[in-house]
Design a protein around this motif. Structure first.
Motif, mmCIF file in Angstrom:
data_model
loop_
_atom_site.group_PDB
_atom_site.id
_atom_site.type_symbol
_atom_site.label_atom_id
_atom_site.label_comp_id
_atom_site.label_asym_id
_atom_site.label_seq_id
_atom_site.Cartn_x
_atom_site.Cartn_y
_atom_site.Cartn_z
ATOM 1 N N PRO A 73 -7.921 -10.370 2.710
ATOM 2 C CA PRO A 73 -7.710 -9.207 1.844
ATOM 3 C C PRO A 73 -8.771 -8.117 2.009
ATOM 4 N N GLN A 74 -9.972 -8.500 2.460
ATOM 5 C CA GLN A 74 -11.051 -7.520 2.617
ATOM 6 C C GLN A 74 -10.922 -6.704 3.905
ATOM 7 N N GLN A 75 -10.126 -7.204 4.857
ATOM 8 C CA GLN A 75 -9.999 -6.535 6.153
ATOM 9 C C GLN A 75 -8.561 -6.099 6.455
ATOM 10 N N GLN A 76 -7.653 -6.415 5.569
ATOM 11 C CA GLN A 76 -6.229 -6.212 5.842
ATOM 12 C C GLN A 76 -5.890 -4.742 6.086
ATOM 13 N N LEU A 77 -5.130 -4.500 7.149
ATOM 14 C CA LEU A 77 -4.665 -3.153 7.499
ATOM 15 C C LEU A 77 -3.142 -3.151 7.546
ATOM 16 N N LEU A 121 2.962 4.253 11.950
ATOM 17 C CA LEU A 121 2.199 5.052 10.988
ATOM 18 C C LEU A 121 1.189 4.146 10.270
ATOM 19 N N PRO A 122 -0.021 4.003 10.799
ATOM 20 C CA PRO A 122 -1.009 3.161 10.110
ATOM 21 C C PRO A 122 -1.599 3.865 8.888
ATOM 22 N N ASP A 123 -1.996 3.063 7.900
ATOM 23 C CA ASP A 123 -2.916 3.499 6.859
ATOM 24 C C ASP A 123 -4.306 3.103 7.319
ATOM 25 N N ASP A 124 -5.203 4.071 7.485
ATOM 26 C CA ASP A 124 -6.554 3.767 7.953
ATOM 27 C C ASP A 124 -7.341 2.999 6.897
ATOM 28 N N ARG A 125 -8.488 2.480 7.306
ATOM 29 C CA ARG A 125 -9.386 1.816 6.361
ATOM 30 C C ARG A 125 -9.626 2.729 5.152
ATOM 31 N N ALA A 126 -9.605 2.126 3.963
ATOM 32 C CA ALA A 126 -9.882 2.846 2.709
ATOM 33 C C ALA A 126 -8.846 3.917 2.407
ATOM 34 N N HIS A 127 -7.655 3.768 2.965
ATOM 35 C CA HIS A 127 -6.557 4.696 2.703
ATOM 36 C C HIS A 127 -5.281 3.899 2.445
ATOM 37 N N GLY A 128 -4.426 4.444 1.590
ATOM 38 C CA GLY A 128 -3.109 3.866 1.388
ATOM 39 C C GLY A 128 -3.161 2.402 1.003
ATOM 40 N N LYS A 129 -2.393 1.583 1.714
ATOM 41 C CA LYS A 129 -2.291 0.157 1.403
ATOM 42 C C LYS A 129 -3.299 -0.694 2.170
ATOM 43 N N SER A 130 -4.108 -0.063 3.005
ATOM 44 C CA SER A 130 -5.108 -0.812 3.767
ATOM 45 C C SER A 130 -6.354 -1.058 2.931
ATOM 46 N N ALA A 131 -7.083 -2.118 3.275
ATOM 47 C CA ALA A 131 -8.318 -2.463 2.567
ATOM 48 C C ALA A 131 -9.445 -1.534 2.995
#
Length: 319
Positions: A73-77, A121-131
């Motif tokens: 959960p801490q690294q999930q992208l 379409l990725p969500d980057d780190r600290a954005h959207g649904k990414s951790a």
């Protein structure tokens, strides 16, 4: 005399405490994740209605959710994958802007979908649904995207032709990716209004938005970032990465961009070692080039891709 001596000894401490406090507030302001996309700038409010039409279009598509580090959960992208119809061996990975997410790039997703591309379409780190607690301004994201590239190749096949595309922070992200050892499947890059380096960008914004000098604040902010994310801000450079690039790049920039000044385009353009094209869009502000004339934007993208992706043979890439 004693009071004077104590006051002079205390002055540096008071100054340092002030700098540290201001720097921490600046860091939190610029780097801390936000869980909701901020409102767009005033000059782009006129595009809001059509923007939400693109978002609705994307939500109505038969997309898949992809994940990296799914069990951590801490690294999930998280990323959204939209397959082309009909099936295609051409895929674009779209990198979003600062405090956005993959969905905010729906208009570009539709553009590439209409050109026959699979879209990631990725969500980057600290954005959207990414951790992630802190934004890395593309520097650590560039490494995450290497993993997304592996996932694309595994899913779409070894013969897939991949385009890297990004706007604003996303433009800088794909520019910084260009200096990495990319797989041969990556054929071309399109960078819209990417900054030359985060140092240059933060110095510019410190002066423009806060009327603060580079010293001592930027080194202090960089020291905070080194403790929390493990890298100095002066490492985050599109220019340095582009000097190692030999792939074709289309650079796009708004003529009236005051957030990432067009002079940064010239630095990036001069740095890259591969085939290059630049398009400076008259009267466009930051990240506005698409919205000023979507048809012209699509045509420039189409022409570039036709030359370097659709009709191309594999390039000899010097890594």
């Amino acid at each position: 005399m004693k009071k004077t001596t104590m006051a002079s000894l205390a002055a540096p401490f008071v100054l340092a405490t002030g700098v540290a406090g201001i720097s921490e507030r600046l860091y939190q302001y610029a780097f801390k994740r936000v869980n909701q996309v901020p409102e767009t700038s005033a000059e782009k409010q006129k595009y809001a209605s059509v923007y939400y039409d693109y978002v609705k279009w994307l939500r109505d598509q038969p997309t898949e959710t992809w994940m990296l580090h799914e069990d951590d959960p801490q690294q999930q992208l998280v990323a959204t994958y939209l397959a082309a119809t009909p099936a295609s061996k051409q895929t674009v990975i779209i990198s979003h802007g600062y405090k956005g997410n993959g969905e905010t790039m729906a208009n570009y997703a539709q553009l590439f979908h209409e050109l026959g591309y699979n879209v990631l379409l990725p969500d980057d780190r600290a954005h959207g649904k990414s951790a992630g607690r802190y934004i890395t301004f593309g520097w650590l994201d560039r490494l995450d995207y290497l993993d997304w590239l592996k996932r694309i190749i595994n899913h779409d096949g070894e013969e897939v032709r991949i385009v890297l595309f990004g706007v604003s922070m996303g433009g800088a992200t794909v520019e910084m990716m260009s200096g990495e050892q990319l797989p041969d499947q990556v054929r071309a890059i399109i960078a819209d209004c990417g900054y030359s380096s985060i140092d240059d960008e933060l110095v510019y914004l410190l002066k423009r938005n806060f009327h603060l000098p580079k010293y001592p604040f930027l080194p202090a902010v960089s020291a905070i970032n080194r403790r929390r994310l493990g890298f100095n801000l002066n490492q985050v450079s599109s220019v340095a990465q582009l000097k190692r690039n030999h792939r074709p790049i289309l650079f796009i920039h708004g003529e009236k961009d005051v957030f990432v000044p067009a002079s940064m385009l010239e630095e990036n353009y001069a740095a890259t070692q591969g085939p290059k094209v630049k398009w400076i869009v008259p009267n466009a502000t930051h990240a506005e080039s698409f919205w000023v004339d979507p048809a012209a934007y699509q045509q420039h993208v189409r022409d570039f891709l036709q030359q370097y992706v659709v009709d191309s043979t594999p390039l000899p890439i010097a890594e």
